[in-house]
Scaffold this motif. Structure first.
Motif, PDB file in Angstrom:
ATOM      1  N   GLU A  56      12.077  -3.572 -24.421  1.00 47.30           N
ATOM      2  CA  GLU A  56      13.162  -3.098 -23.558  1.00 47.30           C
ATOM      3  C   GLU A  56      12.603  -2.418 -22.311  1.00 47.30           C
ATOM      4  O   GLU A  56      13.079  -2.647 -21.200  1.00 47.30           O
ATOM      5  CB  GLU A  56      14.072  -2.134 -24.329  1.00 47.30           C
ATOM      6  CG  GLU A  56      14.919  -2.823 -25.378  1.00 47.30           C
ATOM      7  CD  GLU A  56      15.677  -1.849 -26.276  1.00 47.30           C
ATOM      8  OE1 GLU A  56      15.522  -0.615 -26.095  1.00 47.30           O
ATOM      9  OE2 GLU A  56      16.416  -2.315 -27.148  1.00 47.30           O
ATOM     10  N   GLU A  60      12.985  -3.735 -18.453  1.00 47.56           N
ATOM     11  CA  GLU A  60      13.531  -2.851 -17.426  1.00 47.56           C
ATOM     12  C   GLU A  60      12.578  -2.751 -16.237  1.00 47.56           C
ATOM     13  O   GLU A  60      12.999  -2.826 -15.076  1.00 47.56           O
ATOM     14  CB  GLU A  60      13.769  -1.458 -18.019  1.00 47.56           C
ATOM     15  CG  GLU A  60      14.479  -0.512 -17.093  1.00 47.56           C
ATOM     16  CD  GLU A  60      14.781   0.811 -17.776  1.00 47.56           C
ATOM     17  OE1 GLU A  60      14.543   1.845 -17.128  1.00 47.56           O
ATOM     18  OE2 GLU A  60      15.234   0.801 -18.928  1.00 47.56           O
ATOM     19  N   GLU A  64      13.243  -3.941 -12.335  1.00 47.89           N
ATOM     20  CA  GLU A  64      13.063  -3.044 -11.196  1.00 47.89           C
ATOM     21  C   GLU A  64      12.117  -3.652 -10.160  1.00 47.89           C
ATOM     22  O   GLU A  64      12.392  -3.619  -8.967  1.00 47.89           O
ATOM     23  CB  GLU A  64      12.526  -1.692 -11.665  1.00 47.89           C
ATOM     24  CG  GLU A  64      13.542  -0.860 -12.417  1.00 47.89           C
ATOM     25  CD  GLU A  64      12.957   0.412 -13.007  1.00 47.89           C
ATOM     26  OE1 GLU A  64      11.742   0.687 -12.779  1.00 47.89           O
ATOM     27  OE2 GLU A  64      13.686   1.136 -13.696  1.00 47.89           O
TER      28      GLU A  64
END
Length: 111
Positions: A56, A60, A64
């Motif tokens: 996870e 993420e 980004e």
């Protein structure tokens, strides 16, 4: 005779105690694989959870970075477009000036 009976009683008592100990040892050996299986299950669950959290976080971070790259590409494209516009305007101006000069020269020659 009493001594023989006492010795025989002690021998029987030791024999029964020894038999009971072997049963305990068998029970311990049977429960060891069960404990090992439980420990492995717990370890696997913890490892899976840690890997899930790591995945996870990685996802993420990738999102980004992709957003940053997209924004940077957009900014660079805007700069390139602006520079192209400026270059086209300068080129148009130069061509216009050149045309005007050529027209003036042609006028002077005709006069």
């Amino acid at each position: 005779m009493k001594r023989a009976a006492m010795l025989l009683s002690i021998a029987c008592l030791l024999f029964f105690v020894a038999c009971g100990q072997s049963e305990k040892a068998e029970k311990a050996t049977v429960s060891e694989p069960q404990k090992a299986t439980e420990v492995m299950k717990e370890g696997t669950e913890k490892a899976t959870e840690v890997m899930k959290e790591g995945t996870e976080k990685t996802t993420e971070m990738v999102k980004e970075e992709a957003e940053k790259a997209t924004e940077m590409t957009k900014e660079e494209a805007e700069k390139a477009t602006e520079m192209t516009k400026e270059g086209a305007e300068k080129a148009t101006e130069v061509v216009k000036e050149g045309t005007e000069e050529a027209a003036e020269k042609a006028k002077k020659k005709m006069e």
